[in-house]
Design an enzyme around this catalytic site. Structure first.
Site, PDB file in Angstrom:
ATOM      1  N   ALA A 124      68.917  -4.899 -46.275  1.00  0.00           N
ATOM      2  CA  ALA A 124      69.308  -6.352 -45.644  1.00  0.00           C
ATOM      3  C   ALA A 124      68.297  -6.784 -45.169  1.00  0.00           C
ATOM      4  O   ALA A 124      68.037  -6.450 -43.820  1.00  0.00           O
ATOM      5  CB  ALA A 124      70.351  -5.991 -44.936  1.00  0.00           C
ATOM      6  N   THR A 126      66.345 -10.268 -46.339  1.00  0.00           N
ATOM      7  CA  THR A 126      66.263 -11.681 -46.804  1.00  0.00           C
ATOM      8  C   THR A 126      67.537 -12.421 -46.003  1.00  0.00           C
ATOM      9  O   THR A 126      68.410 -12.255 -45.860  1.00  0.00           O
ATOM     10  CB  THR A 126      66.376 -12.223 -48.181  1.00  0.00           C
ATOM     11  OG1 THR A 126      65.486 -11.466 -48.824  1.00  0.00           O
ATOM     12  CG2 THR A 126      66.059 -13.413 -48.362  1.00  0.00           C
ATOM     13  N   ILE A 157      71.934  -9.907 -51.037  1.00  0.00           N
ATOM     14  CA  ILE A 157      72.110  -8.547 -50.585  1.00  0.00           C
ATOM     15  C   ILE A 157      72.499  -7.662 -51.895  1.00  0.00           C
ATOM     16  O   ILE A 157      73.682  -7.855 -51.912  1.00  0.00           O
ATOM     17  CB  ILE A 157      72.697  -8.346 -49.190  1.00  0.00           C
ATOM     18  CG1 ILE A 157      72.124  -8.938 -48.105  1.00  0.00           C
ATOM     19  CG2 ILE A 157      72.386  -6.652 -49.051  1.00  0.00           C
ATOM     20  CD1 ILE A 157      70.564  -8.960 -47.998  1.00  0.00           C
ATOM     21  N   ARG A 270      62.325  -9.205 -90.852  1.00  0.00           N
ATOM     22  CA  ARG A 270      62.624 -10.626 -90.827  1.00  0.00           C
ATOM     23  C   ARG A 270      61.343 -10.896 -91.845  1.00  0.00           C
ATOM     24  O   ARG A 270      60.253 -10.629 -91.550  1.00  0.00           O
ATOM     25  CB  ARG A 270      62.324 -11.662 -89.696  1.00  0.00           C
ATOM     26  CG  ARG A 270      62.480 -13.017 -90.033  1.00  0.00           C
ATOM     27  CD  ARG A 270      63.716 -13.371 -90.196  1.00  0.00           C
ATOM     28  NE  ARG A 270      63.896 -14.946 -90.306  1.00  0.00           N
ATOM     29  CZ  ARG A 270      63.817 -15.773 -91.228  1.00  0.00           C
ATOM     30  NH1 ARG A 270      63.625 -15.284 -92.346  1.00  0.00           N
ATOM     31  NH2 ARG A 270      64.058 -17.047 -91.018  1.00  0.00           N
ATOM     32  N   GLY A 341      62.397 -16.520 -83.279  1.00  0.00           N
ATOM     33  CA  GLY A 341      62.685 -17.943 -83.867  1.00  0.00           C
ATOM     34  C   GLY A 341      63.871 -18.442 -83.202  1.00  0.00           C
ATOM     35  O   GLY A 341      64.461 -18.105 -81.994  1.00  0.00           O
ATOM     36  N   GLU A 365      61.954  -8.698 -53.955  1.00  0.00           N
ATOM     37  CA  GLU A 365      61.201  -7.845 -53.109  1.00  0.00           C
ATOM     38  C   GLU A 365      59.897  -8.448 -52.868  1.00  0.00           C
ATOM     39  O   GLU A 365      59.026  -7.739 -52.715  1.00  0.00           O
ATOM     40  CB  GLU A 365      60.605  -6.655 -54.089  1.00  0.00           C
ATOM     41  CG  GLU A 365      61.000  -5.068 -53.545  1.00  0.00           C
ATOM     42  CD  GLU A 365      62.159  -4.789 -52.917  1.00  0.00           C
ATOM     43  OE1 GLU A 365      62.130  -3.689 -52.296  1.00  0.00           O
ATOM     44  OE2 GLU A 365      63.223  -5.334 -53.335  1.00  0.00           O
ATOM     45  N   THR A 367      58.274 -12.525 -53.232  1.00  0.00           N
ATOM     46  CA  THR A 367      57.906 -13.318 -54.112  1.00  0.00           C
ATOM     47  C   THR A 367      56.498 -12.932 -54.728  1.00  0.00           C
ATOM     48  O   THR A 367      55.579 -12.331 -53.790  1.00  0.00           O
ATOM     49  CB  THR A 367      57.761 -14.779 -54.101  1.00  0.00           C
ATOM     50  OG1 THR A 367      56.678 -15.226 -53.138  1.00  0.00           O
ATOM     51  CG2 THR A 367      59.223 -15.257 -53.420  1.00  0.00           C
TER      52      THR A 367
END
Length: 385
Positions: A124, A126, A157, A270, A341, A365, A367
């Site tokens: 915990a 942020t 969290i 493809r 595509g 974790e 930026t």
């Protein structure tokens, strides 16, 4: 020893995870992901297989693998579904913090349950409005005799609704300068004075919840302070975040590998203008760049893991791994859509999910903008003139 070399037992663990992913997860992930359903069945299997005890010591029932093995296990889980790698992310960091800095009593109280998954843990850190600026933290714990009273809030969290233990970073000395010198990690359980909100809606990283925590007069004893010595939390958590950032890099590797695998498979199946599309230079070059970046990201991640296992400071290396691997996963996911595509934009193919999951590793974790700051600061500190 080459970066990321595993023991025979660790390699067996990675193979076990890979088998679990291929046989159980990939065949059923859409049952949970589309409607954002908590994957209780998968979590119970992960407990039984020992995935929650990867960083817990063997003497407490854990598996006690190297960081390199932990990264490889994380990658395999994320290859199947990134959310499952997230389910062990913060939990494993708290395991690492308790085994590294915890008292004997804290280890005995928490590690056996964390090892078998009966106790789920999460970080915990942020706060609303704070983001990656942990120095601006406002959540406090105030001493009151032999107790601490916690007030404040945390957000985003992961696993909050299913956790029995929170590794809370908060202010325990408001007069400290700079602020981080007055921070502590408090090990707190759900109870009076702690409210876990409903889960926050997310673009990706579905199934596993992210919630807000509100502390309103939550009381804990002195024995809840990690190591029972207050104001050491910043150093503790920064060490833990080295593990966390390696784990996030490994999650990005898993998403990138899944996207690359699907693109390679589709490019062979493809056909256009009478030949498989990989034989068209524009597609073949795309695949070559995807594979090259993916390998570079893996080597960076394993290099950081090896440094941590050697007991060395690894904040720069972990930051580099997290930065490069997450940006690479985002690019590979986008390129996989290009290879597919129009079908890549359809929910009938998994590549659209990879594209929704990949951004989490860029912003989570710390930026990537913060990672660049960490890398630059450490680069200068290690090369003074």
């Amino acid at each position: 020893m080459p970066a990321g070399t595993l023991t025979a037992d660790e390699q067996q663990m990675v193979e076990l995870v890979s088998e679990f992913v291929d046989q159980r997860v990939r065949t059923r992930v859409r049952d949970y992901e589309q409607d954002d359903i908590y994957p209780e069945e998968f979590i119970e299997e992960m407990k039984r297989l020992g995935f929650f005890g990867l960083l817990a010591p063997a003497e407490y029932g854990g598996v006690d693998v190297s960081t390199a093995c932990f990264a490889r296990v994380t990658e395999e889980l994320a290859r199947g579904w990134m959310s499952l790698a997230g389910a062990i992310g913060g939990h494993s960091v708290i395991s690492y913090l308790i085994k590294t800095f915890g008292t004997d009593a804290q280890k005995q109280k928490y590690l056996p349950g964390m090892a078998d998954g009966s106790i789920r843990a999460t970080m915990a850190l942020t706060e609303p409005g704070g983001g990656s600026d942990l120095q601006a933290m406002r959540t406090t714990a105030t001493a009151d005799g032999d107790e601490w009273i916690i007030n404040g809030s945390k957000t985003w969290i992961s696993n909050a609704a299913h956790s029995g233990l929170f590794g809370l970073l908060c202010i325990t000395d408001r007069d400290a300068t700079p602020a981080h010198r007055g921070m502590s990690v408090i090990l707190t359980e759900p109870g009076d004075g702690l409210v876990v909100s409903k889960k926050l809606p997310k673009l990706g990283y579905r199934g596993v919840e992210a919630c807000e925590l509100v502390f309103d007069g939550r009381r804990v004893g002195n024995d809840a302070i990690l190591g029972e010595v207050p104001n050491k939390g910043w150093a503790h958590m920064m060490r833990g975040l080295e593990v966390g950032r390696i784990q996030v890099a490994a999650r990005a590797l898993g998403v990138g590998q899944a996207a690359l695998d699907d693109a390679v498979r589709y490019a062979q199946q493809r056909e256009s203008f009478g030949k498989p599309i990989w034989k068209h230079q524009s597609v073949g070059n795309l695949l070559a760049d995807m594979a090259t970046k993916q390998r570079a990201a893996r080597l960076l991640t394993l290099d950081a893991a090896e440094k941590l296992d050697a007991g060395e400071r690894a904040d720069m290396e972990a930051g580099m791994a997290k930065l490069f691997a997450s940006e690479t996963a985002m690019q590979i996911a986008l390129d996989a859509i290009r290879v597919h595509g129009g079908y890549g934009y359809s929910k009938e193919y998994d590549v659209e999910r990879y594209f929704r999951d990949a951004p989490l590793m860029i912003v989570g974790e710390g930026t990537n903008e913060i990672q660049r700051n960490v890398i630059a600061a450490q680069l200068i500190a290690r090369n003074p003139i």
